[in-house]
Design a protein around this motif. Structure first.
Motif, mmCIF file in Angstrom:
data_model
loop_
_atom_site.group_PDB
_atom_site.id
_atom_site.type_symbol
_atom_site.label_atom_id
_atom_site.label_comp_id
_atom_site.label_asym_id
_atom_site.label_seq_id
_atom_site.Cartn_x
_atom_site.Cartn_y
_atom_site.Cartn_z
ATOM 1 N N GLU A 128 1.031 -1.160 0.006
ATOM 2 C CA GLU A 128 0.029 0.132 -0.132
ATOM 3 C C GLU A 128 0.799 1.248 0.104
ATOM 4 N N GLY A 129 1.244 1.723 -1.089
ATOM 5 C CA GLY A 129 2.002 2.977 -1.328
ATOM 6 C C GLY A 129 1.108 4.258 -0.863
ATOM 7 N N GLN A 199 -0.152 18.323 -6.083
ATOM 8 C CA GLN A 199 0.376 18.233 -7.418
ATOM 9 C C GLN A 199 1.228 16.974 -7.619
ATOM 10 N N SER A 200 1.610 16.496 -6.418
ATOM 11 C CA SER A 200 2.613 15.208 -6.499
ATOM 12 C C SER A 200 1.677 14.081 -6.755
ATOM 13 N N VAL A 201 2.472 13.332 -7.571
ATOM 14 C CA VAL A 201 2.061 11.896 -8.065
ATOM 15 C C VAL A 201 2.706 10.752 -7.187
ATOM 16 N N LEU A 202 1.714 9.815 -6.659
ATOM 17 C CA LEU A 202 2.227 8.781 -5.917
ATOM 18 C C LEU A 202 2.186 7.420 -6.828
ATOM 19 N N MET A 211 1.858 -0.831 -10.127
ATOM 20 C CA MET A 211 0.725 -1.419 -9.452
ATOM 21 C C MET A 211 -0.375 -0.383 -9.046
ATOM 22 N N GLN A 212 0.055 0.963 -8.658
ATOM 23 C CA GLN A 212 -0.601 1.821 -8.244
ATOM 24 C C GLN A 212 -0.147 3.158 -8.785
ATOM 25 N N GLN A 213 -1.100 4.239 -9.207
ATOM 26 C CA GLN A 213 -0.540 5.523 -9.492
ATOM 27 C C GLN A 213 -1.642 6.388 -9.356
ATOM 28 N N GLY A 248 -6.057 2.923 -5.429
ATOM 29 C CA GLY A 248 -6.551 1.586 -6.110
ATOM 30 C C GLY A 248 -5.455 0.949 -6.545
ATOM 31 N N GLY A 249 -5.394 -0.419 -6.820
ATOM 32 C CA GLY A 249 -4.480 -1.342 -7.444
ATOM 33 C C GLY A 249 -3.732 -2.173 -6.322
ATOM 34 N N VAL A 250 -4.298 -2.248 -5.267
ATOM 35 C CA VAL A 250 -3.592 -3.147 -4.404
ATOM 36 C C VAL A 250 -3.950 -4.539 -4.980
ATOM 37 N N GLY A 251 -2.810 -5.219 -4.429
ATOM 38 C CA GLY A 251 -2.748 -6.648 -4.867
ATOM 39 C C GLY A 251 -3.705 -7.532 -4.463
ATOM 40 N N ASP A 252 -4.457 -7.349 -3.298
ATOM 41 C CA ASP A 252 -5.651 -8.018 -2.853
ATOM 42 C C ASP A 252 -6.918 -7.916 -3.737
#
Length: 283
Positions: A128-129, A199-202, A211-213, A248-252
């Protein structure tokens, strides 16, 4: 400033990172402020900047073992279900208030340290980023309009979760506090370095694959809302950490589920903040 805590020649220290070198404060400053939390407690960030401005950056980043920027936070709050993409994949309804749970300080690890795989207890180990916010000025009943002034800085966070233990009951605490599962770092980037954090992107990567962005502007409950809400039921203190939620995009929630396993490498990158990288190991 980019503040890092580290171990060097058997001693813990901290300093300001510039490129690949660290400028550490001198002995007198360290005696008064022995760690980054004490700097925040004393309102001494401006003093630290003055001290290191005149200090040579003599320590190479490659020669130290990084520690979490704050190894001794008083409180670690985590916000669940705080991106619409994650709410949608969990098929949960929208919430009126932020979902809050807590982590323990002894679950934290630094950039480069191994993420501890829960061998023999679970195979459902998920990434979970997240953006971590560190409080610089404490207070109670903080107004949303004033909340950003209470932030000392930001860091990357991986709220790695043991999913089946998270779902033992409706309380998430067990799945969120296995040892060595809360990756935090690599640096605490002070708030004055970031003009607009929204304005930052994770981005979260597993073995190099995204996996997540999501942009941080996608947060359902914004940083002012979270800080105000938390400070209404408990006083916030300098050095408190808030992990603000995962996209969104977690492995679970993938088909089929994609969980981390020993040997995997996970990266959490936030533009303007840094890159947190850990390898999963069975310890």
């Amino acid at each position: 400033m980019k503040l890092v805590a580290y171990q060097y020649e058997g001693k813990a220290g901290y300093g300001v990172l510039s490129g690949d070198r660290i400028a550490a404060p001198g002995k007198d400053f360290l005696e008064r402020y022995p760690d980054i939390r004490s700097v925040l407690d004393g309102g001494a960030l401006p003093k630290l900047q003055e001290v290191v401005t005149s200090a040579p950056a003599t320590l190479a980043l490659a020669d130290v073992e990084l520690l979490p920027p704050l190894a001794n936070p008083r409180k670690i709050f985590c916000v669940g279900l705080n991106y619409k993409s994650h709410v949608a994949e969990t098929k949960r309804p929208d919430a009126e208030h932020p979902a809050i749970f807590v982590r323990f300080a002894d679950s934290l690890i630094a950039d480069g340290a191994p993420l501890r795989y829960p061998s023999g207890k679970s195979e459902n180990f998920d990434f979970e980023g997240e953006l971590a916010v560190v409080i610089g000025k404490g207070g109670s009943d903080i107004a949303e309009a004033d909340a950003m002034a209470h932030i000392a800085g930001y860091a990357c966070f991986n709220d790695a979760t043991v999913r089946d233990w998270q779902r033992h009951t409706h309380q998430w605490t067990p799945g969120k506090n296995f040892p060595g599962t809360g990756a935090f770092g690599p640096a605490l980037v002070t708030a004055d370095e970031i003009a607009d954090i929204t304005q930052s992107v994770l981005t979260t990567r597993l073995n190099g694959a995204v996996m997540q962005q999501a942009p941080l502007s996608d947060l359902i409950f914004t940083l002012p809302v979270i800080i105000s809400y938390l400070s209404t039921f408990t006083p916030l203190s300098p050095g408190d950490v808030i992990a603000t939620g995962t996209p969104g995009g977690v492995g679970d929630r993938r088909e089929p589920p994609l969980y981390m396993k020993p040997g995997d490498t996970v990266e959490v990158e936030i533009s303007g903040i840094g890159l947190l990288k850990n390898t999963v190991k069975a310890l």
